[in-house]
Design a protein around this motif. Structure first.
Motif, PDB file in Angstrom:
ATOM      1  N   ALA A  75       0.824  -1.212   0.000  1.00  0.00           N
ATOM      2  CA  ALA A  75       0.000   0.000   0.000  1.00  0.00           C
ATOM      3  C   ALA A  75       0.859   1.264   0.000  1.00  0.00           C
ATOM      4  O   ALA A  75       0.588   2.211  -0.745  1.00  0.00           O
ATOM      5  CB  ALA A  75      -0.921  -0.006   1.221  1.00  0.00           C
ATOM      6  N   ILE A  76       1.908   1.274   0.834  1.00  0.00           N
ATOM      7  CA  ILE A  76       2.766   2.462   0.884  1.00  0.00           C
ATOM      8  C   ILE A  76       3.527   2.618  -0.430  1.00  0.00           C
ATOM      9  O   ILE A  76       3.630   3.717  -0.970  1.00  0.00           O
ATOM     10  CB  ILE A  76       3.749   2.387   2.084  1.00  0.00           C
ATOM     11  CG1 ILE A  76       2.965   2.390   3.402  1.00  0.00           C
ATOM     12  CG2 ILE A  76       4.726   3.554   2.046  1.00  0.00           C
ATOM     13  CD1 ILE A  76       3.841   2.261   4.645  1.00  0.00           C
ATOM     14  N   GLU A  77       4.020   1.505  -0.952  1.00  0.00           N
ATOM     15  CA  GLU A  77       4.749   1.584  -2.222  1.00  0.00           C
ATOM     16  C   GLU A  77       3.857   2.133  -3.334  1.00  0.00           C
ATOM     17  O   GLU A  77       4.289   2.957  -4.126  1.00  0.00           O
ATOM     18  CB  GLU A  77       5.308   0.209  -2.614  1.00  0.00           C
ATOM     19  CG  GLU A  77       6.562  -0.155  -1.824  1.00  0.00           C
ATOM     20  CD  GLU A  77       7.215  -1.430  -2.311  1.00  0.00           C
ATOM     21  OE1 GLU A  77       6.511  -2.283  -2.879  1.00  0.00           O
ATOM     22  OE2 GLU A  77       8.442  -1.562  -2.109  1.00  0.00           O
ATOM     23  N   GLU A  78       2.623   1.668  -3.341  1.00  0.00           N
ATOM     24  CA  GLU A  78       1.723   2.156  -4.380  1.00  0.00           C
ATOM     25  C   GLU A  78       1.410   3.635  -4.160  1.00  0.00           C
ATOM     26  O   GLU A  78       1.397   4.429  -5.094  1.00  0.00           O
ATOM     27  CB  GLU A  78       0.428   1.339  -4.392  1.00  0.00           C
ATOM     28  CG  GLU A  78      -0.321   1.506  -5.718  1.00  0.00           C
ATOM     29  CD  GLU A  78      -1.769   1.111  -5.603  1.00  0.00           C
ATOM     30  OE1 GLU A  78      -2.085   0.136  -4.884  1.00  0.00           O
ATOM     31  OE2 GLU A  78      -2.610   1.804  -6.232  1.00  0.00           O
ATOM     32  N   PHE A  79       1.191   3.975  -2.899  1.00  0.00           N
ATOM     33  CA  PHE A  79       0.875   5.355  -2.553  1.00  0.00           C
ATOM     34  C   PHE A  79       1.986   6.302  -3.006  1.00  0.00           C
ATOM     35  O   PHE A  79       1.737   7.387  -3.529  1.00  0.00           O
ATOM     36  CB  PHE A  79       0.686   5.449  -1.038  1.00  0.00           C
ATOM     37  CG  PHE A  79       0.221   6.776  -0.541  1.00  0.00           C
ATOM     38  CD1 PHE A  79      -1.084   7.194  -0.744  1.00  0.00           C
ATOM     39  CD2 PHE A  79       1.094   7.618   0.147  1.00  0.00           C
ATOM     40  CE1 PHE A  79      -1.524   8.426  -0.268  1.00  0.00           C
ATOM     41  CE2 PHE A  79       0.661   8.846   0.621  1.00  0.00           C
ATOM     42  CZ  PHE A  79      -0.642   9.254   0.407  1.00  0.00           C
ATOM     43  N   LEU A  80       3.218   5.866  -2.813  1.00  0.00           N
ATOM     44  CA  LEU A  80       4.356   6.710  -3.185  1.00  0.00           C
ATOM     45  C   LEU A  80       4.752   6.550  -4.656  1.00  0.00           C
ATOM     46  O   LEU A  80       5.642   7.248  -5.147  1.00  0.00           O
ATOM     47  CB  LEU A  80       5.570   6.384  -2.301  1.00  0.00           C
ATOM     48  CG  LEU A  80       5.427   6.649  -0.801  1.00  0.00           C
ATOM     49  CD1 LEU A  80       6.643   6.131  -0.045  1.00  0.00           C
ATOM     50  CD2 LEU A  80       5.243   8.141  -0.529  1.00  0.00           C
ATOM     51  N   GLY A  81       4.097   5.632  -5.327  1.00  0.00           N
ATOM     52  CA  GLY A  81       4.446   5.388  -6.731  1.00  0.00           C
ATOM     53  C   GLY A  81       5.762   4.663  -6.890  1.00  0.00           C
ATOM     54  O   GLY A  81       6.413   4.742  -7.923  1.00  0.00           O
ATOM     55  N   TRP A  82       6.145   3.922  -5.863  1.00  0.00           N
ATOM     56  CA  TRP A  82       7.424   3.213  -5.917  1.00  0.00           C
ATOM     57  C   TRP A  82       7.271   1.762  -6.358  1.00  0.00           C
ATOM     58  O   TRP A  82       8.216   0.993  -6.314  1.00  0.00           O
ATOM     59  CB  TRP A  82       8.104   3.258  -4.534  1.00  0.00           C
ATOM     60  CG  TRP A  82       8.618   4.620  -4.198  1.00  0.00           C
ATOM     61  CD1 TRP A  82       8.606   5.726  -4.995  1.00  0.00           C
ATOM     62  CD2 TRP A  82       9.229   5.038  -2.969  1.00  0.00           C
ATOM     63  NE1 TRP A  82       9.160   6.803  -4.338  1.00  0.00           N
ATOM     64  CE2 TRP A  82       9.551   6.408  -3.094  1.00  0.00           C
ATOM     65  CE3 TRP A  82       9.531   4.394  -1.765  1.00  0.00           C
ATOM     66  CZ2 TRP A  82      10.165   7.142  -2.070  1.00  0.00           C
ATOM     67  CZ3 TRP A  82      10.143   5.121  -0.751  1.00  0.00           C
ATOM     68  CH2 TRP A  82      10.456   6.483  -0.908  1.00  0.00           C
ATOM     69  N   ASN A  83       6.035   1.405  -6.735  1.00  0.00           N
ATOM     70  CA  ASN A  83       5.817   0.028  -7.160  1.00  0.00           C
ATOM     71  C   ASN A  83       6.295  -0.204  -8.595  1.00  0.00           C
ATOM     72  O   ASN A  83       6.752  -1.266  -8.944  1.00  0.00           O
ATOM     73  CB  ASN A  83       4.341  -0.361  -6.993  1.00  0.00           C
ATOM     74  CG  ASN A  83       3.393   0.686  -7.543  1.00  0.00           C
ATOM     75  OD1 ASN A  83       3.784   1.829  -7.772  1.00  0.00           O
ATOM     76  ND2 ASN A  83       2.154   0.316  -7.754  1.00  0.00           N
ATOM     77  N   ASN A  84       6.193   0.827  -9.423  1.00  0.00           N
ATOM     78  CA  ASN A  84       6.782   0.653 -10.755  1.00  0.00           C
ATOM     79  C   ASN A  84       7.970   1.604 -10.923  1.00  0.00           C
ATOM     80  O   ASN A  84       7.972   2.724 -10.446  1.00  0.00           O
ATOM     81  CB  ASN A  84       5.751   0.826 -11.871  1.00  0.00           C
ATOM     82  CG  ASN A  84       4.730   1.869 -11.544  1.00  0.00           C
ATOM     83  OD1 ASN A  84       5.018   2.795 -10.777  1.00  0.00           O
ATOM     84  ND2 ASN A  84       3.548   1.771 -12.119  1.00  0.00           N
TER      85      ASN A  84
END
Lengths: 210, 210
Positions: A75-84
């Motif tokens: 969730a945090i990664e997606e929130f920060l846009g760090w998933n891609n």
DNA sequence: TAGATTGTTAATCGATTAACAATC
DNA sequence: TAGATTGTTAATCGATTAACAATC
């Protein structure tokens, strides 16, 4: 539309990145869940603040249990846009720039430095930690092929604005500015200033007040 | 006694270090005075904020003129304790540590890195930018002679607390902590955390909200 | 069930901004 | 003198913290 976007306090964003770092270390130990109280204790914060911060990501915890670590990380990664992954170029391979090229930590945050630019003939054509250093004269020619959307500026103050103009003209949308100068950019370009001296100033003041 | 010490807001301290950097650049052009309005314009701040910040240093400006640049520089430097030099050691010459050794910018802030420590035999005994790299095993033997009061931690998470304990035992009073872990220290030791990922997080969020 | 923990609404606190008199 | 700028006191704004019902 714009209102709810602006609502995330910047301190919250900074702390979320701390939580993420802690959560990843917890995950490696095989632990499955963690409470806000536990996170707070480990980071010297208040649990209420941790819960409030986490609520911005939209994830919900379980009473009596806490949050599922993998879910919270995602969730945090997606929130920060760090998933891609995002590609970045670094401009100015001086002392600080060279250091940042050597620093591998940004990859954990979804940022990959795919190339560096400088005007010093001694280093043009070489590679630092597998990152190629190009001639700044070839910026226009090379940038599109590198697929970078972020530029990291670690160059001398005198050329900062000029190079910024060129980067903006080439479609760069985010600038991580390690120089002390204010950069003029169009409103659709984001500049984030980073200032190591500021942190040192805070340490100095605290030391002086002992 | 403690009340008035605590009163300086941290954001003010951080901005004062920005003002200082700008003022030094102004001074080099031969300019003698500057108004709060002018400083604010150059740094994208409000003039009232600049005046308020400057008032903490105790310096007084001249109506219609502003502040005398050399006086203001001296006042901020004294306020931050950057007028007299502080010696520091850097622990952990990895990617980030090596980078910071190469970065000469801290000298402007009164901080001199007089030595580095690591456990990698390849680099022990070498010098990076004239800064000698010692064996971490010799920490106890060497530290006193170096006259360092601040330690910069750029070492792996696993050894952070252990090395911190040794540093504290040797009389280090300030720790600039570049690792993501919370360090346990006695109350008379100041720890200042520095987190590059946090800045990147803010940039990422702003980019994602476009 | 009892108790720990979450999530939300309200209160507090501190930093920023506004207002304005004082000054050169 | 008129006008620009400072420095201070008061008002506003936003982040943090407290209170507490809901939940497993």
């Amino acid at each position: 539309m714009k209102e709810n976007i602006k609502k995330i306090p910047e301190p919250t964003v900074r702390r979320l990145s701390r939580y993420l770092s802690l959560l990843k270390r917890c995950e490696m130990t095989g632990r499955e869940s963690i409470s806000a109280t536990n996170i707070a204790n480990r980071l010297e914060l208040e649990s209420i603040q941790v819960r409030k911060d986490i609520s911005f990501t939209g994830i919900v915890g379980k009473p009596r249990v806490g949050y599922l670590i993998p879910d919270l990380i995602a969730a945090i990664e997606e929130f920060l846009g760090w998933n891609n992954n995002t590609n970045a170029v670094l401009i100015g391979v001086g002392s600080l720039g060279g250091a940042l090229l050597g620093y591998s930590g940004f990859q954990k945050n979804g940022l990959e430095i795919v190339g560096a630019f400088d005007n010093k003939s001694e280093i043009i054509g070489t590679s630092i930690q597998d990152i190629p250093v190009f001639d700044i004269e070839d910026l226009e020619m090379m940038l599109k092929g590198l697929g970078a959307t972020i530029a990291i500026l670690t160059l001398p103050v005198e050329v900062a604005q000029e190079i910024t103009d060129r980067l903006v003209g080439l479609g760069i949308k985010g600038i991580w500015n390690f120089t002390p100068v204010k950069l003029k950019v169009p409103s659709d370009v984001i500049v984030q200033r980073e200032d190591l001296s500021a942190g040192l100033a805070v340490l100095s003041i605290k030391l002086g007040n002992k």
